[in-house]
Design a protein around this motif. Sequence first.
Motif: not given
Length: 272
Positions: A165-175, A191-198, A247-249, A252-255
């Motif tokens: 959810g939010g900017p960067g929908l469908g992208s992923f980041r490794p842990i 880095p969650l650099d998809f354009g969400d200034d919040a 997780i909501t930041l 942006t929402q990430v699973a």
Amino acid sequence: MAIERGETTAGNEVKGGKPHKFLGSLRDALMAAGRDETAPAAGVAAPAQVQPVASPPVPAARSEEPKPIPVAAASDSLSAEEAARLARTGPEPKIPERFGLSKEKEADSPPTTRVIRAEPSKPRKVEAELDTEAPARTVLVRGKQKIEHGVFERDPVVGFLIVVGGPGLGSFRPIFEGNNTLGRSRDNRIPLDFGDDAISNEAQAYLRYDSTDRTFLFVPNLAKTNVVSVNDKRPAGPVPLQPMDVITLGRTQVAFLPFCGSDFDWSEISEA
């Protein structure tokens, strides 16, 4: 007898003592025409015969057939075979001098046509270089092969955060194994650099994987003003993560999707 005006005498004179040449010549011509040419009258001069102007000689037409050369004259300096051939074919045509050629000059002059032969082809260096740089052929492996496990050349991946959810929908980041910071800047480990200034620029939250007990913990940074949540709950401390937690930041929402856990860990196949 008296001479009237206009009459002439034998001496071609008219009255007054002056000769008249035109009338005298005309009378002489008429008298000569009535007589025989071979016997002119006595006392009368034969008229001068006009010599015809000789016309320039007309060159005779060139004969197409060559004039035969006496065999006797040719046989004095030639052999019998050459004399017979010369009698049948005639003399060789003479090359006009106006073309700047003669038999001697033609023999001495180099031929005008040059034969150029191509050089043998040489092997291309480019092909040789390509052959040396070509990758090795694939080797067929039969049977069970032993796989070697060594040390890690980079940080091993233990799970993933997928943007749902939010900017960067469908992208992923490794842990990665150990402690991971989450933020908008690229300096963060996740880095969650998809354009969400919040989302805070640096370390808005932490996500940690412990290979000892093979567990994942989400730890919010309470020093930041932006609030985070896990499954719509705002934690005030560490929260254990389960597969498919959201997780909501900011906006942006990430699973959360683990790779390591109770079933697998990198320590099982690595030396360190």
